[in-house]
Design a protein around this motif. Structure first.
Motif: not given
Length: 249
Positions: A59-60, A56, A51, A83, A47, A240
């Motif tokens: 995004t996951r 984070l 961030t 990250d 990532v 990413v």
């Protein structure tokens, strides 16, 4: 070449499909999470540095949602040290070439070209009420946030040919925006932009008030599914990059 037309029945979009990037052989990195997957494909994404924790985690969650939609409800994404995010796709193989597509930003805009000579303010560009692409400014009418649902499917076109499509339905706010855009711009081109790429520019023939459209022109149902998953999951909150992947059999 077919004439692209935006009508009350449907909107045809010819997507520019780029070549998929193969997995390659990056340096292997030991997974830092005991995720328990015994068989399947896994991939690690790095990532963007700096961030914040919320972005984070978001995004996951988005990567996990896309993997569940595309491959299996059992897919999981885990935060790792430094990250990184690891995505496990149990019991799925030979999908390495699709993993770059899984991590594309998924940023979608429905736009009209800005009036000749108009230069948006800094605030308009920062808020993305206008965007710039290839030295041209576009007024943004809708984004991916205005989409309620996107589904990959097949349909028969006017010439009896089976084509791969994405059925898009807008939420109530998006339907109103789409109706306003088409009603006030009859005879004007509508530019649809995905991840900084203009994918189609159909002419608006008449007002569209049904709150839905059809994206056609995908060269495979698999890629239509990838685009639909990107739209449904929303735009990634951080950039990413794939740094490792492999399979367990």
């Amino acid at each position: 070449m077919k004439k692209i037309k935006l009508s009350i029945l449907y909107m045809t979009m010819i997507l520019s499909i780029g070549a998929l990037t193969a997995c390659g052989t990056p340096e292997k990195k030991e997974a830092k999470v005991n995720d328990g997957m015994k068989k399947g494909t896994w991939v690690v994404y790095e990532v963007q540095a700096g961030t914040n924790p919320k972005d984070l985690e978001d995004t996951r969650a988005i990567l996990e949602k896309r993997a569940k939609s595309l491959y299996t409800p059992d897919a999981k994404a885990y935060l790792q040290e430094d990250d990184k995010i690891k995505v496990n796709i149990p019991e799925k193989y030979d999908i390495e070439e699709q993993l770059d597509e899984l991590a594309k930003p998924g940023k979608l805009f429905f736009t009209i070209k800005a009036k000749d000579g108009y230069e948006p303010t800094k605030e308009e560009l920062e808020s993305e009420s206008y965007i710039k692409l290839n030295e041209t400014y576009y007024k943004v009418w809708l984004t991916g946030n205005d989409v309620e649902k996107a589904d990959a499917a097949t349909q028969i076109d006017d010439e009896g040919i089976t084509e791969n499509v994405i059925n898009v339905s807008f939420n109530s706010e998006g339907a109103d925006k789409f109706s306003e855009m088409t009603s006030s711009n009859v005879g004007v081109q509508n530019f649809i932009i995905l991840d900084e790429q203009e994918v189609v520019s159909p002419m608006i023939a008449e007002a569209i008030t049904c709150g839905a459209c059809v994206i056609s022109g995908c060269d495979s149902i698999g890629h239509a599914s990838v685009i639909a998953a990107q739209i449904n999951s929303g735009c990634l909150k951080a950039e990413v990059k794939k740094v490792d992947c492999g399979t367990k059999k």
